[in-house]
Design an enzyme around this catalytic site. Sequence first.
Site, PDB file in Angstrom:
ATOM      1  N   CYS A   2       6.195 -18.102 -12.190  1.00 61.26           N
ATOM      2  CA  CYS A   2       6.337 -17.374 -13.444  1.00 61.26           C
ATOM      3  C   CYS A   2       6.817 -18.353 -14.511  1.00 61.26           C
ATOM      4  O   CYS A   2       7.186 -19.481 -14.224  1.00 61.26           O
ATOM      5  CB  CYS A   2       7.365 -16.260 -13.275  1.00 61.26           C
ATOM      6  N   ARG A  27       1.501 -19.857 -16.677  1.00 66.35           N
ATOM      7  CA  ARG A  27       2.241 -19.748 -15.403  1.00 66.35           C
ATOM      8  C   ARG A  27       2.270 -18.303 -14.890  1.00 66.35           C
ATOM      9  O   ARG A  27       2.699 -18.044 -13.765  1.00 66.35           O
ATOM     10  CB  ARG A  27       3.671 -20.257 -15.552  1.00 66.35           C
ATOM     11  N   TRP A  76       4.111 -13.637 -12.836  1.00 65.61           N
ATOM     12  CA  TRP A  76       2.983 -13.660 -11.896  1.00 65.61           C
ATOM     13  C   TRP A  76       3.484 -12.858 -10.708  1.00 65.61           C
ATOM     14  O   TRP A  76       4.325 -13.333  -9.950  1.00 65.61           O
ATOM     15  CB  TRP A  76       2.608 -15.076 -11.508  1.00 65.61           C
ATOM     16  N   ASN A 102      12.089 -16.626 -10.965  1.00 60.40           N
ATOM     17  CA  ASN A 102      10.831 -17.179 -10.472  1.00 60.40           C
ATOM     18  C   ASN A 102      11.066 -17.524  -9.014  1.00 60.40           C
ATOM     19  O   ASN A 102      12.066 -18.153  -8.679  1.00 60.40           O
ATOM     20  CB  ASN A 102      10.469 -18.444 -11.266  1.00 60.40           C
ATOM     21  N   GLY A 103      10.188 -17.054  -8.123  1.00 59.28           N
ATOM     22  CA  GLY A 103      10.326 -17.387  -6.696  1.00 59.28           C
ATOM     23  C   GLY A 103      10.293 -16.128  -5.853  1.00 59.28           C
ATOM     24  O   GLY A 103       9.814 -15.081  -6.280  1.00 59.28           O
ATOM     25  N   GLU A 485     -16.542 -27.020   2.305  1.00 63.87           N
ATOM     26  CA  GLU A 485     -15.689 -26.870   1.115  1.00 63.87           C
ATOM     27  C   GLU A 485     -15.659 -28.167   0.312  1.00 63.87           C
ATOM     28  O   GLU A 485     -15.733 -28.170  -0.907  1.00 63.87           O
ATOM     29  CB  GLU A 485     -14.284 -26.442   1.531  1.00 63.87           C
ATOM     30  N   LYS A 489     -16.797 -28.498  -3.678  1.00 62.39           N
ATOM     31  CA  LYS A 489     -15.971 -29.085  -4.741  1.00 62.39           C
ATOM     32  C   LYS A 489     -16.773 -30.104  -5.546  1.00 62.39           C
ATOM     33  O   LYS A 489     -16.754 -30.138  -6.766  1.00 62.39           O
ATOM     34  CB  LYS A 489     -14.732 -29.735  -4.122  1.00 62.39           C
ATOM     35  N   GLU A 492     -19.426 -28.389  -7.679  1.00 58.51           N
ATOM     36  CA  GLU A 492     -18.847 -27.589  -8.776  1.00 58.51           C
ATOM     37  C   GLU A 492     -18.427 -28.436  -9.955  1.00 58.51           C
ATOM     38  O   GLU A 492     -18.614 -28.067 -11.104  1.00 58.51           O
ATOM     39  CB  GLU A 492     -17.580 -26.888  -8.269  1.00 58.51           C
ATOM     40  N   HIS A 508     -30.619 -32.304  14.629  1.00 60.39           N
ATOM     41  CA  HIS A 508     -31.656 -31.254  14.530  1.00 60.39           C
ATOM     42  C   HIS A 508     -32.317 -31.237  13.165  1.00 60.39           C
ATOM     43  O   HIS A 508     -32.833 -30.212  12.727  1.00 60.39           O
ATOM     44  CB  HIS A 508     -31.012 -29.897  14.832  1.00 60.39           C
ATOM     45  N   LYS A 610     -14.069 -18.591 -13.583  1.00 56.70           N
ATOM     46  CA  LYS A 610     -13.010 -18.557 -12.574  1.00 56.70           C
ATOM     47  C   LYS A 610     -13.155 -17.331 -11.682  1.00 56.70           C
ATOM     48  O   LYS A 610     -12.899 -17.376 -10.495  1.00 56.70           O
ATOM     49  CB  LYS A 610     -11.625 -18.549 -13.228  1.00 56.70           C
TER      50      LYS A 610
HETATM   51  C1  AGP Z   1     -14.344 -22.118  -5.684  1.00 56.46           C
HETATM   52  O1  AGP Z   1     -13.942 -23.400  -6.126  1.00 56.46           O
HETATM   53  C2  AGP Z   1     -15.169 -21.408  -6.738  1.00 56.46           C
HETATM   54  N1  AGP Z   1     -14.444 -21.246  -7.938  1.00 56.46           N
HETATM   55  C3  AGP Z   1     -15.779 -20.125  -6.208  1.00 56.46           C
HETATM   56  O2  AGP Z   1     -16.617 -20.460  -5.120  1.00 56.46           O
HETATM   57  C4  AGP Z   1     -14.783 -19.040  -5.733  1.00 56.46           C
HETATM   58  O3  AGP Z   1     -14.169 -19.439  -4.538  1.00 56.46           O
HETATM   59  C5  AGP Z   1     -15.586 -17.752  -5.478  1.00 56.46           C
HETATM   60  O4  AGP Z   1     -16.165 -17.340  -6.704  1.00 56.46           O
HETATM   61  C6  AGP Z   1     -14.715 -16.618  -4.921  1.00 56.46           C
HETATM   62  O5  AGP Z   1     -13.715 -16.288  -5.846  1.00 56.46           O
HETATM   63  P1  AGP Z   1     -12.527 -15.335  -5.353  1.00 56.46           P
HETATM   64  O6  AGP Z   1     -11.781 -16.074  -4.288  1.00 56.46           O
HETATM   65  O7  AGP Z   1     -11.685 -15.111  -6.582  1.00 56.46           O
HETATM   66  O8  AGP Z   1     -13.120 -14.068  -4.830  1.00 56.46           O
END
Ligand code: AGP
Length: 615
Positions: A2, A27, A76, A102-103, A485, A489, A492, A508, A610
Amino acid sequence: MCGIVGYVGPRSAQDVVVDGLRRLEYRGYDSAGIALVGEGDEVVVAKKAGKLANLEKVLADEPVEVAHTGIGHTRWATHGPPNDPNAHPHRGCASRVAVVHNGIIENFADLRARLEADDHVLVSETDTETVAHLLEMQVASGEDLTVAMQRVCQMLDGAFTLVAVDAEDPDRVVAARRNSPLVVGVGEGEMFLGSDVAAFIEHTREALELGQDQVVTLTREGVEVTDFAGRPAEATRYHVDWDLSAAEKDGHDWFMRKEIFEQPRAVADSLLGRRTREGLLQLDEMRLSDDEVRSIDKIIIIAAGTSFYAGLVAKYAIEHWCRVPVEVELSSEFRYRDPILDYSTLVVAISQSGETADTLQAIRHARAQRSKVLAICNTNGSTIPRESDAVIYTHAGPEIGVASTKGFLTQLVACYLLALYVAQVKGTRFGDEIAEILQQLEAMPDHIQSVLDGAEQVYDLARQHVDTKSVLFLGRHAGYPVALEGALKLKEIAYLHAEGFAAGELKHGPIALIEQDLPVLCVVPPRGRDQLHEKMLSGIQEVRARGARTICLAEAGDERIRPYADELVALPQVPVLLQPLVSVVPLQLFACELATALGHDVDQPRNLAKSVTVE
Ligand code: AGP
């Protein structure tokens, strides 16, 4: 996580505090509030759910008297949904003391029970409100606010930053910290407090960094620092040379990089308060009865993107510890494959934002099929947890960078906790085995920190690849989702072709992709499960023999990997199922640094949002 602000001095405390909260809104933005110490015998509090603008509207509609001492908070949510009663500041019964926090206070339930037994009326669901009542009891007995804070901090377990004011002591702000950030801004005849320097950097660049378990008392004349026992203590003075933008990112260039480095704290916070005094695992938002948990005979995990990869890791842990079959399904595919669900299927929805439309539609479908739904989410009060039967909240704090990092690591923690909880209820793991794994988890923040301490090596590697057109990632067992993953990254934020493979799958087909000097990042399993380790080595040999440049992430002391690694990034030795918590970190750093070197906007990469609230 927070945002906290405190002020004492000649200015309007409302102006200073509200401006400070605006600098800290990244935050936390579930609610905002301020407390001002005026002439009366009660602290004046204004607070409102939602963004800071909602509070500013309240203050404009109902102006409060000018005050020169005040505190403020942007929330938060961790305990209690984001609404007006749960917004900070919180006051005691007499409204004499107000506090912001906060915490996470792990023992707040016991403290609350004792207060209510003494006829205290608590009006919120937060852990923080208990502190307001405890402080007020202390000052009502004649202690000053500083001694009251020292006494109360000795009663608290967990991680906390507390800032409080007393209506009968208008020239003083008192704060305390344990495992949660707090800095003092030192002015001329005025003093400031903030969760970080962004709160007061426009007024002063002279700061004091407080140490662990310290209480600080601010007056216009100066600062007094003690430990929780009241003994004098030292704080570190420093000059802040960041600009405001850097201050919001704690000195980092990107929120994503800041969030990568916040991971030890995020993991530690997500583990707080998960054990009863008897040492049993407890998931306080898990509203499924033991009988319902025992009746689970299948688990289907649904998620998108990075959260889907967290689900893939969870499959290994749940199946190993609980002996319950787990399917992991992309949210966007789930309801179109006509899944086989019934009352004994537990659907687990993993979502950092709690608003992903694909996942939301999937859980609605699951519930229509009479399945129980459990959400793993980082955003208290968001839609997916609200529409689920049970919730495990992660405590990563707001994740601002579009590319998820601390969100992913804390999802892994929540998945491990879920697996251990099901194992505890079903009895597929003994109590001592569960306790041992919990201890291993509680040691992970330090292991993650040790990987972060080696960031420069990974940055150098990343910068060597600015001309690369494609990168492959290999992994095996729980390292396979980590490879996926790592590739995501890079896609993205570096806009590079990147692909993750199960190392055993190379022969394969994918091995045809190998060309001279093609970088292949290899996540090498710990030697705890040797058939994995050996087979991973042969996969690495295969790609290296065909010209690949192998960048291997392997546990320190693994000498077998050396002949096949063009570059070697050491990982701490951790159990095989927990290794994703450390092996993903170099891949996050690699992507962040390569994207930075390529000149991309790491926090807001092209074409992405996001939270994807459309299907
Ligand atoms: C991950 O780096 C991306 N921003 C994206 O794949 C994200 O994980 C996905 O859209 C799911 O979002 P959520 O966890 O908020 O459901």
